[in-house]
Design an enzyme around this catalytic site. Structure first.
Site, PDB file in Angstrom:
ATOM      1  N   TYR A   1     -56.589  54.554  58.864  1.00 25.01           N
ATOM      2  CA  TYR A   1     -57.749  55.073  57.815  1.00 25.01           C
ATOM      3  C   TYR A   1     -57.973  53.698  57.099  1.00 25.01           C
ATOM      4  O   TYR A   1     -58.737  53.814  56.055  1.00 25.01           O
ATOM      5  CB  TYR A   1     -56.893  56.099  56.623  1.00 25.01           C
ATOM      6  CG  TYR A   1     -56.995  57.671  57.255  1.00 25.01           C
ATOM      7  CD1 TYR A   1     -56.375  57.858  58.415  1.00 25.01           C
ATOM      8  CD2 TYR A   1     -57.811  58.580  56.452  1.00 25.01           C
ATOM      9  CE1 TYR A   1     -56.232  59.182  58.689  1.00 25.01           C
ATOM     10  CE2 TYR A   1     -57.766  59.694  56.817  1.00 25.01           C
ATOM     11  CZ  TYR A   1     -57.279  60.235  58.011  1.00 25.01           C
ATOM     12  OH  TYR A   1     -57.191  61.397  58.606  1.00 25.01           O
TER      13      TYR A   1
ATOM     14  N   LYS B   1     -44.602  58.132  65.952  1.00 17.31           N
ATOM     15  CA  LYS B   1     -44.603  58.155  67.551  1.00 17.31           C
ATOM     16  C   LYS B   1     -44.173  56.711  67.945  1.00 17.31           C
ATOM     17  O   LYS B   1     -44.765  56.042  68.501  1.00 17.31           O
ATOM     18  CB  LYS B   1     -45.994  58.443  67.909  1.00 17.31           C
ATOM     19  CG  LYS B   1     -46.362  58.578  69.402  1.00 17.31           C
ATOM     20  CD  LYS B   1     -46.259  59.863  69.594  1.00 17.31           C
ATOM     21  CE  LYS B   1     -46.530  59.906  71.323  1.00 17.31           C
ATOM     22  NZ  LYS B   1     -45.998  61.293  72.151  1.00 17.31           N
TER      23      LYS B   1
ATOM     24  N   ASP C   1     -45.368  64.904  68.206  1.00 19.85           N
ATOM     25  CA  ASP C   1     -45.971  65.968  68.938  1.00 19.85           C
ATOM     26  C   ASP C   1     -44.690  66.931  69.008  1.00 19.85           C
ATOM     27  O   ASP C   1     -45.174  68.230  68.762  1.00 19.85           O
ATOM     28  CB  ASP C   1     -46.235  65.673  70.571  1.00 19.85           C
ATOM     29  CG  ASP C   1     -45.224  64.252  70.908  1.00 19.85           C
ATOM     30  OD1 ASP C   1     -44.566  63.832  70.203  1.00 19.85           O
ATOM     31  OD2 ASP C   1     -45.586  63.885  72.235  1.00 19.85           O
TER      32      ASP C   1
ATOM     33  N   ASP D   1     -52.366  63.676  57.793  1.00 22.53           N
ATOM     34  CA  ASP D   1     -53.535  64.670  57.766  1.00 22.53           C
ATOM     35  C   ASP D   1     -53.661  65.892  58.629  1.00 22.53           C
ATOM     36  O   ASP D   1     -53.737  67.038  58.269  1.00 22.53           O
ATOM     37  CB  ASP D   1     -54.756  63.815  57.752  1.00 22.53           C
ATOM     38  CG  ASP D   1     -56.029  64.421  57.465  1.00 22.53           C
ATOM     39  OD1 ASP D   1     -55.944  65.299  56.431  1.00 22.53           O
ATOM     40  OD2 ASP D   1     -57.196  64.243  57.732  1.00 22.53           O
TER      41      ASP D   1
END
Ligand code: NAD
Length: 368
Positions: free
Chosen positions: A152, A199, A233, A257
């Protein structure tokens, strides 16, 4: 030993029973608050929410300012300086959603506002409510999303005509700051566990740094708040299968988000998911959802998410009892199910749903 809080740091409570560290005001003094109606369904939800706030008996002096596409003609920008100046002055804003064009067009006003005001912590509680047709009954999660960097940061460019590059920024300072916010939030709200989501198996440097920063901060809370981490995930799968295993989640901006919409889905949808953007000098309260343009002006959208965001604002302003009253009124009306909006299985419009909440608040004994 309790870790040092960053200067000006404030962790607000989302629970009526939790210990609070908010400032108190003289009851007669009205709060000066910036009001940003936004666009799409924003203005009608803001109007509904102001009616609910009026019914609490707390005085507000609203400084109404506009942002979004509509201000471009007059100010040449979707985020005029007077919006930032107003929030800097009042230190608190209630905000409706603002549309961001997809693909081209101007940069997100929402992201710009958070960055300009240093609103580094995006807190999004997701709690089950009686009366809603959801897969689980006892979800009680809090998403703490880093709000200022990651993908972002808005650094992207074309590499020739057929390739594009977005740069993901993760810093130790911002990661430790958000991790500390999550742990302080857990302490202030009687929560028991913080889960860092990442991740780092693939993005070994950027997400690796986020995870390392969370681990460093977790050391300061050893023996008081449990800490664990999950790959994003796997986290999504776990949340839709066994959300009861989780408590406070801390995430970089993009995963935060996405996972907060997932958690909104667990408790009844975007129409009921509130949020707060907190910084050292200001706080902006807004729902998780966007401007849902297809419902704009139809008196159809659910105001619950913005009303519950306003309840978070009441706690921030030092009115936990009034906040609890507003939350109870919303929960009761939804549990009864007689006058709820379309997304909750009813046929009531925004204003009819709000009428019932206002009636309930004005009928109940006032908080002294
Ligand atoms: P959205 O949240 O606006 O709407 C997605 C769907 O969720 C809607 O079509 C509707 O079915 C449902 N929904 C959302 N809010 C609801 C409510 N209050 N009551 C009932 N149903 C509701 O998401 P989107 O369509 O992806 O985004 C629309 C615009 O909003 C985009 O321009 C996006 O950038 C912007 N947006 C703004 C913010 C913000 O202002 N903070 C946040 C998210 C998205």
């Amino acid at each position: 030993m309790l870790a040092q809080r960053p200067t000006g740091h404030r962790t607000f409570s989302d629970r009526p029973t939790a210990p609070l560290t908010t400032r108190r005001y003289n009851r007669c003094m009205a709060h000066r608050v910036t009001l940003i109606p936004g666009d799409g369904i924003g203005p009608e939800l803001v109007e509904a929410t102001c009616r609910v706030l009026d019914a609490t008996g707390i005085g507000f002096e609203w400084e109404t300012v506009q942002a979004g596409e509509a201000t471009i003609a007059e100010y040449g920008t979707p985020l005029p300086d007077n919006v930032i100046e107003s929030v800097r002055r009042t230190k608190v804003a209630l905000k409706g959603p603002i549309t961001t064009p997809v693909g081209g067009g101007f940069r997100s006003v929402n992201v710009g506002l958070r960055q300009a005001l240093g609103l580094y912590a995006n807190v999004r509680p997701a709690r089950s409510m009686k009366g809603l047709d959801t897969r689980f009954e006892d979800v009680d999660l809090v998403i703490v999303r880093e709000n200022t960097e990651d993908l972002y940061a808005g650094i992207e460019h074309m590499v020739g005509p057929d390739a594009a590059e977005s740069i993901k920024i993760i810093t130790r300072a911002a990661s430790e700051r958000i991790a500390r916010y999550a742990f302080e939030y857990a302490v202030a709200n009687g929560r028991h566990k913080v889960t860092a989501v990442h991740k780092a198996n693939i993005m070994k440097l950027s997400d690796g740094l986020f995870l390392e920063s969370c681990r460093t901060v977790a050391g300061d809370y050893d023996g008081r708040i449990e800490f664990e981490d999950r790959i994003v995930d796997n986290m999504c799968m776990q949340l839709v299968q066994k959300p009861d295993l989780y408590d406070v989640l801390v995430l970089p901006n993009l995963y935060g988000d996405i996972v907060s919409d997932l958690c909104a889905g667990l408790v009844g949808g975007l129409g009921v998911a509130p949020g707060a953007n907190i910084g050292p000098d200001a706080a902006v309260f807004e729902p998780v959802h966007g401007s849902a343009p297809k419902y704009a002006g139809l008196d159809k959208a659910n105001p619950t998410a913005l009303i519950l965001s306003a309840a978070l604002m009441l706690r921030h302003l030092g009115h936990p009892d009034h906040a609890a009253r507003v939350e109870a009124a919303v929960r009761d009306v939804i549990a009864e199910g007689r006058s709820v909006t379309y997304d909750l299985g009813g046929t009531a419009g925004t204003s009819a749903f709000t009428d019932v909440i206002v009636d309930r608040l004005t009928a109940a004994p006032a908080v002294r």
